[in-house]
Design a protein around this motif. Structure first.
Motif, PDB file in Angstrom:
ATOM      1  N   SER A  76       0.818  -1.203   0.000  1.00  0.00           N
ATOM      2  CA  SER A  76       0.000   0.000   0.000  1.00  0.00           C
ATOM      3  C   SER A  76       0.858   1.261   0.000  1.00  0.00           C
ATOM      4  O   SER A  76       0.438   2.307  -0.500  1.00  0.00           O
ATOM      5  CB  SER A  76      -0.916   0.014   1.223  1.00  0.00           C
ATOM      6  OG  SER A  76      -0.140   0.052   2.427  1.00  0.00           O
ATOM      7  N   ASP A  77       2.048   1.181   0.550  1.00  0.00           N
ATOM      8  CA  ASP A  77       2.953   2.316   0.664  1.00  0.00           C
ATOM      9  C   ASP A  77       2.275   3.506   1.333  1.00  0.00           C
ATOM     10  O   ASP A  77       2.480   4.658   0.948  1.00  0.00           O
ATOM     11  CB  ASP A  77       3.510   2.717  -0.703  1.00  0.00           C
ATOM     12  CG  ASP A  77       4.819   3.507  -0.575  1.00  0.00           C
ATOM     13  OD1 ASP A  77       5.529   3.266   0.401  1.00  0.00           O
ATOM     14  OD2 ASP A  77       5.088   4.360  -1.430  1.00  0.00           O
ATOM     15  N   ILE A  78       1.462   3.218   2.329  1.00  0.00           N
ATOM     16  CA  ILE A  78       0.750   4.248   3.080  1.00  0.00           C
ATOM     17  C   ILE A  78       1.209   4.198   4.534  1.00  0.00           C
ATOM     18  O   ILE A  78       1.324   3.129   5.130  1.00  0.00           O
ATOM     19  CB  ILE A  78      -0.769   4.027   2.997  1.00  0.00           C
ATOM     20  CG1 ILE A  78      -1.245   4.207   1.554  1.00  0.00           C
ATOM     21  CG2 ILE A  78      -1.517   4.973   3.916  1.00  0.00           C
ATOM     22  CD1 ILE A  78      -2.703   3.852   1.339  1.00  0.00           C
ATOM     23  N   ASN A  79       1.470   5.361   5.104  1.00  0.00           N
ATOM     24  CA  ASN A  79       1.844   5.439   6.511  1.00  0.00           C
ATOM     25  C   ASN A  79       0.692   4.884   7.352  1.00  0.00           C
ATOM     26  O   ASN A  79      -0.391   5.473   7.398  1.00  0.00           O
ATOM     27  CB  ASN A  79       2.129   6.892   6.882  1.00  0.00           C
ATOM     28  CG  ASN A  79       2.615   7.066   8.315  1.00  0.00           C
ATOM     29  OD1 ASN A  79       2.498   6.172   9.134  1.00  0.00           O
ATOM     30  ND2 ASN A  79       3.149   8.232   8.606  1.00  0.00           N
ATOM     31  N   PRO A  80       0.884   3.761   8.049  1.00  0.00           N
ATOM     32  CA  PRO A  80      -0.231   3.115   8.749  1.00  0.00           C
ATOM     33  C   PRO A  80      -0.693   3.863   9.992  1.00  0.00           C
ATOM     34  O   PRO A  80      -1.748   3.554  10.547  1.00  0.00           O
ATOM     35  CB  PRO A  80       0.347   1.745   9.136  1.00  0.00           C
ATOM     36  CG  PRO A  80       1.813   1.994   9.272  1.00  0.00           C
ATOM     37  CD  PRO A  80       2.144   3.000   8.198  1.00  0.00           C
ATOM     38  N   PHE A  81       0.088   4.852  10.427  1.00  0.00           N
ATOM     39  CA  PHE A  81      -0.253   5.568  11.658  1.00  0.00           C
ATOM     40  C   PHE A  81      -1.113   6.809  11.410  1.00  0.00           C
ATOM     41  O   PHE A  81      -1.745   7.311  12.340  1.00  0.00           O
ATOM     42  CB  PHE A  81       1.033   5.974  12.396  1.00  0.00           C
ATOM     43  CG  PHE A  81       1.820   4.817  12.909  1.00  0.00           C
ATOM     44  CD1 PHE A  81       1.586   4.288  14.171  1.00  0.00           C
ATOM     45  CD2 PHE A  81       2.795   4.224  12.122  1.00  0.00           C
ATOM     46  CE1 PHE A  81       2.298   3.202  14.636  1.00  0.00           C
ATOM     47  CE2 PHE A  81       3.525   3.137  12.588  1.00  0.00           C
ATOM     48  CZ  PHE A  81       3.276   2.626  13.839  1.00  0.00           C
ATOM     49  N   VAL A  82      -1.123   7.297  10.189  1.00  0.00           N
ATOM     50  CA  VAL A  82      -1.862   8.525   9.892  1.00  0.00           C
ATOM     51  C   VAL A  82      -3.364   8.288  10.041  1.00  0.00           C
ATOM     52  O   VAL A  82      -3.920   7.327   9.505  1.00  0.00           O
ATOM     53  CB  VAL A  82      -1.533   9.024   8.468  1.00  0.00           C
ATOM     54  CG1 VAL A  82      -2.473  10.151   8.061  1.00  0.00           C
ATOM     55  CG2 VAL A  82      -0.091   9.497   8.402  1.00  0.00           C
ATOM     56  N   GLY A  83      -4.018   9.174  10.796  1.00  0.00           N
ATOM     57  CA  GLY A  83      -5.458   9.086  10.980  1.00  0.00           C
ATOM     58  C   GLY A  83      -5.905   8.033  11.965  1.00  0.00           C
ATOM     59  O   GLY A  83      -7.105   7.766  12.083  1.00  0.00           O
ATOM     60  N   LYS A  84      -4.956   7.436  12.682  1.00  0.00           N
ATOM     61  CA  LYS A  84      -5.298   6.391  13.648  1.00  0.00           C
ATOM     62  C   LYS A  84      -4.677   6.691  15.002  1.00  0.00           C
ATOM     63  O   LYS A  84      -3.720   7.454  15.111  1.00  0.00           O
ATOM     64  CB  LYS A  84      -4.825   5.018  13.159  1.00  0.00           C
ATOM     65  CG  LYS A  84      -5.373   4.612  11.807  1.00  0.00           C
ATOM     66  CD  LYS A  84      -4.870   3.241  11.405  1.00  0.00           C
ATOM     67  CE  LYS A  84      -5.280   2.889   9.981  1.00  0.00           C
ATOM     68  NZ  LYS A  84      -4.575   3.714   8.978  1.00  0.00           N
ATOM     69  N   LYS A  85      -5.211   6.070  16.026  1.00  0.00           N
ATOM     70  CA  LYS A  85      -4.688   6.199  17.392  1.00  0.00           C
ATOM     71  C   LYS A  85      -3.860   4.962  17.713  1.00  0.00           C
ATOM     72  O   LYS A  85      -4.322   3.834  17.534  1.00  0.00           O
ATOM     73  CB  LYS A  85      -5.844   6.317  18.378  1.00  0.00           C
ATOM     74  CG  LYS A  85      -5.495   6.172  19.855  1.00  0.00           C
ATOM     75  CD  LYS A  85      -4.804   7.380  20.402  1.00  0.00           C
ATOM     76  CE  LYS A  85      -4.738   7.359  21.930  1.00  0.00           C
ATOM     77  NZ  LYS A  85      -4.025   6.207  22.516  1.00  0.00           N
ATOM     78  N   LEU A  86      -2.620   5.164  18.155  1.00  0.00           N
ATOM     79  CA  LEU A  86      -1.814   4.034  18.596  1.00  0.00           C
ATOM     80  C   LEU A  86      -2.477   3.419  19.821  1.00  0.00           C
ATOM     81  O   LEU A  86      -2.739   4.101  20.817  1.00  0.00           O
ATOM     82  CB  LEU A  86      -0.387   4.477  18.923  1.00  0.00           C
ATOM     83  CG  LEU A  86       0.573   3.382  19.398  1.00  0.00           C
ATOM     84  CD1 LEU A  86       0.731   2.286  18.349  1.00  0.00           C
ATOM     85  CD2 LEU A  86       1.944   3.979  19.734  1.00  0.00           C
ATOM     86  N   PHE A  87      -2.766   2.137  19.730  1.00  0.00           N
ATOM     87  CA  PHE A  87      -3.487   1.409  20.776  1.00  0.00           C
ATOM     88  C   PHE A  87      -2.816   1.552  22.125  1.00  0.00           C
ATOM     89  O   PHE A  87      -1.614   1.306  22.274  1.00  0.00           O
ATOM     90  CB  PHE A  87      -3.585  -0.062  20.380  1.00  0.00           C
ATOM     91  CG  PHE A  87      -4.048  -0.980  21.466  1.00  0.00           C
ATOM     92  CD1 PHE A  87      -5.337  -0.892  21.966  1.00  0.00           C
ATOM     93  CD2 PHE A  87      -3.197  -1.948  21.996  1.00  0.00           C
ATOM     94  CE1 PHE A  87      -5.779  -1.750  22.971  1.00  0.00           C
ATOM     95  CE2 PHE A  87      -3.620  -2.808  22.988  1.00  0.00           C
ATOM     96  CZ  PHE A  87      -4.916  -2.712  23.477  1.00  0.00           C
ATOM     97  N   ALA A  88      -3.605   1.973  23.120  1.00  0.00           N
ATOM     98  CA  ALA A  88      -3.126   2.107  24.495  1.00  0.00           C
ATOM     99  C   ALA A  88      -3.461   0.823  25.246  1.00  0.00           C
ATOM    100  O   ALA A  88      -4.632   0.512  25.479  1.00  0.00           O
ATOM    101  CB  ALA A  88      -3.764   3.312  25.174  1.00  0.00           C
ATOM    102  N   ASN A  89      -2.447   0.084  25.620  1.00  0.00           N
ATOM    103  CA  ASN A  89      -2.622  -1.226  26.225  1.00  0.00           C
ATOM    104  C   ASN A  89      -3.147  -1.107  27.656  1.00  0.00           C
ATOM    105  O   ASN A  89      -2.453  -0.598  28.537  1.00  0.00           O
ATOM    106  CB  ASN A  89      -1.272  -1.959  26.223  1.00  0.00           C
ATOM    107  CG  ASN A  89      -1.389  -3.391  26.694  1.00  0.00           C
ATOM    108  OD1 ASN A  89      -2.481  -3.888  26.991  1.00  0.00           O
ATOM    109  ND2 ASN A  89      -0.259  -4.078  26.767  1.00  0.00           N
TER     110      ASN A  89
END
Length: 387
Positions: A33-46
């Motif tokens: 996909s060559d897409i930054n996977p973090f953009v527009g998402k929240k890093l999961f808080a464990n």
């Protein structure tokens, strides 16, 4: 978990930063996909990590320290990666998936679940503080493939509603680059290469972004080491062909600052002579060599813990370094990153988990909770955490 930062020979040659001339770049091998996977998402808080921090909150509250108790509450909501380090630990993936789904449903905020895949046979070959459950002498590579990597991949494949970012085997290839003078490491290199290549091939999933670990700037960022590191990474990717990765992770479980400057965080004296005197500059220094090898030049950089100026006398100090604080909160904001090679600042190492029975007095075994240490991280937390 930590290896020798540099061989003595490389330390002695630290002032040498002359880069070998680069020829025409090859076509980069990038993720589908060559897409930054973090953009527009929240890093999961464990929530499991947040639960451990409750004792820290109570400690500050009992001391009447309301300010730092409030910081703990903020830290509990910050995303961190979940470490999967053994076959029995594969259940951590199930717990993370359930919790992330619940959070995604509750908030409507898309989650990116950060995971660390860390269970190679003969792992941590030069330091041994985080030696794992598998040995190449005892059928470890087969067990790793069949009983760890395959079920790991199957769990992620079954959770298509979630995005995953997976860091592959911290420190292992760093040892392959610099520490083959250690006999155990020399013998482990073929196992490391084959094992990581197998993991890459098995994690070719649309909802998974893979980041191959590239140690840190203090380890592989010297002028003489940069091309060697890129060549080693290319060797592993050639074994995984035609599989792809998104990029590379750096500073995992280490304490290097993201970006230094004369006006904010000054360079530490031991970084003199290196083009990679902070992790942003390491990404920039390594990037052209990666491109030359046909590799992607995207990075995520761990800032879960950052040493305060003067905390270390040399880059080789890696164990429970103090004083230190929680670093900049995870972000993809380029006004903060100031580096187009960097996908995100992340927290890979959950602050409070010991590096081993070394460093500060009273440190427990690797991975065990170090209550006094996490209180220090809170007190010295970056302004982005406190605000």
């Amino acid at each position: 978990m930590r290896a020798l930062t540099l061989l003595a020979a490389l330390s002695a040659a630290g002032a040498s930063v002359t880069a070998s001339p680069l020829g025409p770049p090859k076509s980069p091998r990038s993720s589908a996909s060559d897409i930054n996977p973090f953009v527009g998402k929240k890093l999961f808080a464990n929530p499991k990590w947040a639960a451990k921090l409750e004792d820290t909150y109570k400690s500050f509250t009992q001391k009447g320290d309301k300010a730092n108790a409030a910081v703990v509450r903020k830290v509990e909501k910050i995303g961190t990666f979940v470490w999967v380090t053994s076959r029995s630990g594969l259940s951590e993936i199930d717990d993370a998936i359930k919790a992330a789904r619940d959070e995604q449903s509750r908030t409507g905020q898309k989650q990116v679940v950060g995971l660390v895949l860390y269970n190679l046979p003969d792992r941590d070959c030069s330091a041994g503080e985080s030696a794992g459950e598998l040995s190449s002498k005892n059928d470890g590579l087969r067990i790793y493939k069949e009983q760890f990597v395959k079920p790991y991949a199957a769990k992620l494949a079954a959770a298509k509603d979630l995005q995953f970012a997976v860091v592959l085997e911290p420190d292992s290839l760093g040892n392959a680059v610099t520490n083959t003078g250690v006999e155990f490491c020399k013998q482990a290199v073929p196992t490391y290469r084959e094992g990581i290549a197998f993991a890459i091939k098995n994690l070719q999933l649309d909802n998974v972004a893979l980041y191959l670990d590239a140690a840190n700037g203090g380890w592989l960022g010297w002028g003489d080491s940069l091309p060697l590191a890129a060549k080693e990474f290319a060797t592993v990717l050639s074994l995984a062909k035609p599989a792809t990765i998104r990029g590379f992770s750096t500073n995992v479980s280490n304490y290097n600052p993201y970006l230094t400057s004369n006006t904010t965080r000054p360079r530490d004296s031991y970084t003199a002579g290196s083009p990679s005197y902070d992790e942003s500059h390491y990404a920039s220094s390594l990037s052209p060599y990666l491109i030359q090898q046909g590799l992607p030049s995207h990075f995520i950089i761990d800032q879960g813990r950052v040493a305060l100026p003067g905390a270390r006398k040399e880059w080789g100090e890696w164990c429970n370094v103090g004083p230190a604080g929680f670093g900049h909160v995870p972000t993809t904001d380029q006004t903060v990153l100031q580096n187009g090679n960097v996908d995100a600042i992340v927290w890979v190492k959950p602050g409070g988990e010991s590096d081993g029975q070394c460093g500060l007095a009273g440190a427990p075994r690797a991975g065990a909770w170090f209550g006094g240490y996490v209180e220090m991280l809170v007190k010295n937390a970056d302004a982005s955490v406190k605000n």
